[in-house]
Enzyme design. Structure first.
Site, PDB file in Angstrom:
ATOM      1  N   HIS A  58       4.515  -1.817   7.258  1.00 43.90           N
ATOM      2  CA  HIS A  58       4.549  -0.605   6.426  1.00 43.90           C
ATOM      3  C   HIS A  58       3.286  -0.438   5.594  1.00 43.90           C
ATOM      4  O   HIS A  58       3.198  -0.925   4.464  1.00 43.90           O
ATOM      5  CB  HIS A  58       5.778  -0.647   5.509  1.00 43.90           C
ATOM      6  CG  HIS A  58       7.062  -0.484   6.229  1.00 43.90           C
ATOM      7  ND1 HIS A  58       7.681   0.732   6.401  1.00 43.90           N
ATOM      8  CD2 HIS A  58       7.843  -1.389   6.856  1.00 43.90           C
ATOM      9  CE1 HIS A  58       8.791   0.567   7.105  1.00 43.90           C
ATOM     10  NE2 HIS A  58       8.910  -0.711   7.386  1.00 43.90           N
ATOM     11  N   GLU A  65       2.322   2.134   4.054  1.00 44.80           N
ATOM     12  CA  GLU A  65       2.522   2.970   2.860  1.00 44.80           C
ATOM     13  C   GLU A  65       2.888   2.125   1.656  1.00 44.80           C
ATOM     14  O   GLU A  65       2.549   2.436   0.527  1.00 44.80           O
ATOM     15  CB  GLU A  65       3.578   4.038   3.110  1.00 44.80           C
ATOM     16  CG  GLU A  65       5.016   3.597   3.022  1.00 44.80           C
ATOM     17  CD  GLU A  65       5.455   2.746   4.195  1.00 44.80           C
ATOM     18  OE1 GLU A  65       6.491   2.060   4.075  1.00 44.80           O
ATOM     19  OE2 GLU A  65       4.767   2.756   5.238  1.00 44.80           O
ATOM     20  N   CYS A  70       6.589   0.912  12.418  1.00 43.51           N
ATOM     21  CA  CYS A  70       7.848   0.179  12.499  1.00 43.51           C
ATOM     22  C   CYS A  70       8.682   0.607  13.715  1.00 43.51           C
ATOM     23  O   CYS A  70       8.356   0.246  14.832  1.00 43.51           O
ATOM     24  CB  CYS A  70       8.617   0.319  11.184  1.00 43.51           C
ATOM     25  SG  CYS A  70       9.863  -0.968  10.947  1.00 43.51           S
TER      26      CYS A  70
END
Length: 380
Positions: free
Chosen positions: A354, A356, A264
């Site tokens: 993202h 994760e 990001c």
């Protein structure tokens, strides 16, 4: 400023946009006033992760899902130590939360943390307005904070713009800390906290990585004092054009050819370190259902996003940079926005989204394995 009065659903509230559009509804969460950039998030779940994501600092988040709060608030899903959004906008708040992990209602948590919100407005109309006009400054006012619309509009228009805002140091840790590897330790990573989400070092720890999370102000000496096998640059809020310190640090890491991974804001920092520009998107990408193609494999992934800025790099060619050849590795299929970069002559890559993704989806979790592979290759 806010108060901690509970938004009972009967207290009037008003949302004022900088272009003069006004939406009237009811208070949700704390009663008072708040200001920020109005943006919309398309996720149908995962609101707790959204609210506690530091990348949402100084933003008023509009939930496009019509009903919010059904699963309440638990003590496990926070991505950081607090709620970072400056305000929250929902259409239909759940009257009674129902989930086996819930400890309290979303409304209660918003009150506890002093987050001013508004409910009962047409969030579909608001989202269409932001898509057409772009993300814009806004204010939420409830209870005694409500005043004539002309006065409220003037106060909104006096607020700073997101473009040019330097926010990453506001949300980063002040002290370094360590997230230990799960099981056998295989690697050490220095993670630069520009607004890191808690799940990110956890995903690395699951792969045998000991993660040293360092402040945004960390120096080259701080990074290499932990003898890292790799260096990670996290997500974060604000305009990447203001992040000269992190760009200088990443440049130093690239010169050492240490395996590098960015997410990001970290992708935007890599873009700048390679000599590319950045720019503000009209309304950004926020939610957990964005289609991205990994151009290295051709695979299309459903991914989680939260960004209002992007890297300006050519999609149709390999670029020459101070650190060798670079190319756009990932692209958003909705609008061709750059969603990833990789160097071809040394071990460094980044993505704008993202992987994760605590609330899902998990299509991109392999990127942490790709980072491990880079460190294995460097060690070999």
């Amino acid at each position: 400023m806010t108060t901690s009065t509970r938004g009972t659903g009967k207290v009037p509230a008003v949302l004022v946009l900088e272009d003069g559009r006004v939406f009237r509804g009811r208070a949700y969460g704390a009663v008072g006033e708040t200001f920020g950039e109005a943006v919309f998030s398309t996720g149908m779940t995962g609101y707790q992760e959204t609210l506690t994501d530091p990348s949402y600092d100084r933003q008023i988040v509009v939930a496009t899902a019509p009903q919010i709060g059904n699963t309440g608030w638990n003590d496990e899903d926070d991505e950081s130590s607090r709620i970072w959004v400056s305000g929250y906008v929902v259409r239909d708040p759940a009257r009674v939360p129902s989930n086996w992990r819930a400890k309290r209602s979303l409304d209660d948590e918003l009150v506890k943390q002093g987050v001013v919100g508004i409910s009962g407005i047409d969030t579909r109309a608001l989202t269409r307005h932001l898509r057409e006009g772009g993300s814009m400054r806004a204010g939420i006012f409830s209870g005694e904070a409500i005043a004539p619309e002309s006065e409220l509009l003037a106060r909104v228009q006096a607020q700073p713009h997101m473009k040019g805002a330097s926010l990453y140091e506001e949300v980063a840790t002040e002290e370094a800390y360590v997230v230990p590897a799960v099981g056998e330790k295989k690697f050490t990573v220095a993670a630069i906290d520009l607004g890191i989400k808690g799940m990110t070092p956890h995903r690395m720890a699951e792969r045998g990585i000991e993660v040293h999370v360092l402040p945004a102000t960390a120096t080259e000496e701080d990074v290499y004092a932990v003898a890292p096998d790799g260096v990670f640059f996290s997500n974060g809020p604000g305009d990447p054009a203001t992040a000269d310190g992190p760009v200088a640090l990443m440049t130093a890491v690239l010169k050492r050819k240490t395996p590098l991974f960015g997410i990001c804001f970290g992708n935007q920092i890599l873009g700048r370190a390679l000599g590319f520009g950045t720019y503000k998107l009209k309304y950004g990408h926020r939610g957990i259902n964005q289609p991205v193609q990994d151009r290295t494999t051709g695979k299309v992934e459903v991914t989680a996003h939260n960004h209002g800025f992007a890297v300006d790099a050519p999609l149709d060619k390999v670029s020459e940079t101070p650190f060798g050849r670079a190319e756009v590795s990932h692209v958003c299929l909705n609008d061709d926005v750059v969603e990833g970069l990789q160097l071809l002559d040394q071990p460094a890559f980044s993505v704008q989204y993202h992987p994760e993704a605590a609330a899902g989806p998990h299509d991109a979790a392999y990127l942490f394995d790709r980072f491990v592979s880079l460190m294995e290759g460097q060690r070999a």
